[in-house]
Design a protein around this motif. Structure first.
Motif, PDB file in Angstrom:
ATOM      1  N   VAL A 190       9.820   0.002   5.931  1.00 48.79           N
ATOM      2  CA  VAL A 190       8.691   0.511   6.705  1.00 48.79           C
ATOM      3  C   VAL A 190       8.562   2.014   6.496  1.00 48.79           C
ATOM      4  O   VAL A 190       9.571   2.734   6.481  1.00 48.79           O
ATOM      5  N   ALA A 191       7.368   2.524   6.335  1.00 48.67           N
ATOM      6  CA  ALA A 191       7.149   3.965   6.135  1.00 48.67           C
ATOM      7  C   ALA A 191       7.675   4.756   7.321  1.00 48.67           C
ATOM      8  O   ALA A 191       7.593   4.303   8.472  1.00 48.67           O
ATOM      9  N   HIS A 192       8.186   5.959   7.045  1.00 42.33           N
ATOM     10  CA  HIS A 192       8.834   6.746   8.096  1.00 42.33           C
ATOM     11  C   HIS A 192       7.856   7.177   9.198  1.00 42.33           C
ATOM     12  O   HIS A 192       8.281   7.513  10.305  1.00 42.33           O
ATOM     13  N   THR A 193       6.564   7.163   8.909  1.00 39.97           N
ATOM     14  CA  THR A 193       5.580   7.563   9.919  1.00 39.97           C
ATOM     15  C   THR A 193       5.502   6.558  11.074  1.00 39.97           C
ATOM     16  O   THR A 193       4.959   6.869  12.137  1.00 39.97           O
ATOM     17  N   TYR A 194       6.028   5.355  10.890  1.00 35.96           N
ATOM     18  CA  TYR A 194       6.086   4.361  11.967  1.00 35.96           C
ATOM     19  C   TYR A 194       7.255   4.628  12.933  1.00 35.96           C
ATOM     20  O   TYR A 194       7.229   4.157  14.078  1.00 35.96           O
ATOM     21  N   TYR A 195       8.276   5.336  12.467  1.00 34.54           N
ATOM     22  CA  TYR A 195       9.541   5.377  13.204  1.00 34.54           C
ATOM     23  C   TYR A 195       9.460   6.002  14.599  1.00 34.54           C
ATOM     24  O   TYR A 195      10.150   5.536  15.510  1.00 34.54           O
ATOM     25  N   PRO A 196       8.680   7.065  14.812  1.00 35.11           N
ATOM     26  CA  PRO A 196       8.599   7.597  16.192  1.00 35.11           C
ATOM     27  C   PRO A 196       8.109   6.570  17.203  1.00 35.11           C
ATOM     28  O   PRO A 196       8.450   6.666  18.389  1.00 35.11           O
TER      29      PRO A 196
END
Length: 366
Positions: A312-318
């Motif tokens: 999953v792209a890191h922009t989803y992590y927050p």
């Protein structure tokens, strides 16, 4: 190198926390494709920043101060691009199309390394077996530093919490000009070769990438600019120091603090925990609430989410991390997040602690 049984984790039960966690993240977060678009936009922005930083070397490099400034900016943009977008692309997460991700990973050749090799290290050794000795190559990089408690203790390790402050700023130089060659040609502790032979074309790409990298970063400025060769070399060195300092913060803040867990795989390879629980035990977050840290370090600030959802792209992590925190609390699972400076301090406490331990298997070999 002695044969080792590949570690195998326990199969999760039908009510395992990760099955429920994965379902909730899929339903509440992953359906929002705006996060993916942000990742692509950020990747293109960072790539542009790297190209413009290099252009600044050639355009303004006849002024020594600006030469050094743009070399340092090139190093910083290189590492931020690597940590964020290249890292996502390796995991097939930057673009929705696999072909675009594969092409984007060739950026590592632009930086002078080898994308095939780095993917073998990261995807086949670090991610499946983080913090497991003899398998996690990202933790075990050099005998000059002792991190794993089962590793031989040398006399010099008593001072590693001091001298590593001087060695870590040379991390990218070690990576490009020592570690890559060790993994391609070395026989001692060659973790990569445990996975099979290296394709012949990768040997050609290894040398071609390093020649190209030194060509445009060192040779071209020496030809184009009216600067002595040693001034150019100093700028190039400052570039690597700037990149290394940034990269090392990500490297040491996520798995190797003073409370780190380093499980050893038994002879039969059968680990006593599930894969997801293992990831929770050995992975830490840092500075998750800092917009600047999240921009610079991408999937490393929310590293627990990255290890549980690597595709999953890191922009989803927050958006994923609060769900992980709740599951950790409800299921009695470890979860740690602290400011990056505390993570760095904790890492050096680990170095001091592991360097002081006596070990009867001492060796003078480095």
């Amino acid at each position: 190198m002695e044969p080792l049984k590949r570690p195998a984790f326990k199969k999760p039960g039908p009510d395992d926390f990760f099955i429920r966690l994965h379902r909730e993240v899929q339903e509440k977060v992953l359906g929002d494709k705006s996060y993916q678009r942000r990742s692509v936009a950020k990747g293109l922005l960072l790539l542009t920043a790297y190209v413009l930083s290099y252009a600044g070397i050639l355009a303004f490099g006849n002024h020594v101060t600006l030469l050094y400034f743009f070399y340092m900016l090139t190093g910083i943009s290189m590492m931020v691009l690597f940590i964020n977008s290249y890292h996502d692309a390796v995991h097939g997460a930057l673009f929705s199309r696999p072909g675009l991700n594969r092409r984007f990973t060739l950026i590592l050749e632009l930086f002078g390394s080898n994308s095939w090799l780095w993917q073998r290290r990261h995807m086949h050794l670090h991610h499946p077996y983080p913090n497991v000795q003899h398998w996690d190559i990202d933790i075990k990089q050099s005998d000059i530093v002792r991190i794993f408690p089962q590793s031989p203790a040398l006399d010099l390790h008593r001072y590693q919490h001091i001298y590593m402050w001087l060695i870590y700023p040379l991390y990218s130089l070690n990576w490009l000009y020592l570690r890559d060659f060790k993994d391609f040609f070395g026989s001692r502790d060659n973790y990569v070769r445990r996975l099979g032979d290296i394709p012949r074309i990768e040997f050609v790409k290894l040398f071609a990438a390093k020649a190209f990298n030194l060509g445009y970063l060192v040779a071209v400025p020496m030809i184009v600019l009216d600067q002595p060769w040693h001034v150019i070399l100093l700028g190039w060195l400052l570039m690597h120091i700037s990149a290394s300092v940034l990269g090392v913060i990500a490297l040491i803040s996520t798995h190797v603090d003073e409370h780190a867990h380093f499980p050893t795989a038994p002879e039969d390879g059968k680990m006593d925990t599930t894969w997801a629980r293992h990831q929770m035990m050995v992975t830490k977050d840092f500075s998750t609430e800092s917009p600047l840290a999240n921009f610079l370090f991408g999937g490393f600030t929310h590293h627990v989410a990255h290890h549980l959802f690597p595709g999953v792209a890191h922009t989803y992590y927050p958006a994923i991390t609060p769900i992980i925190r709740r599951y950790a609390q409800e299921n009695g699972l470890p979860y740690t997040s602290y400011p990056f400076h505390e993570a760095v301090i904790s890492h050096f406490r680990l170095l001091r602690k592991s360097g002081m331990q006596d070990n009867i298997f001492q060796s003078a070999e480095i």
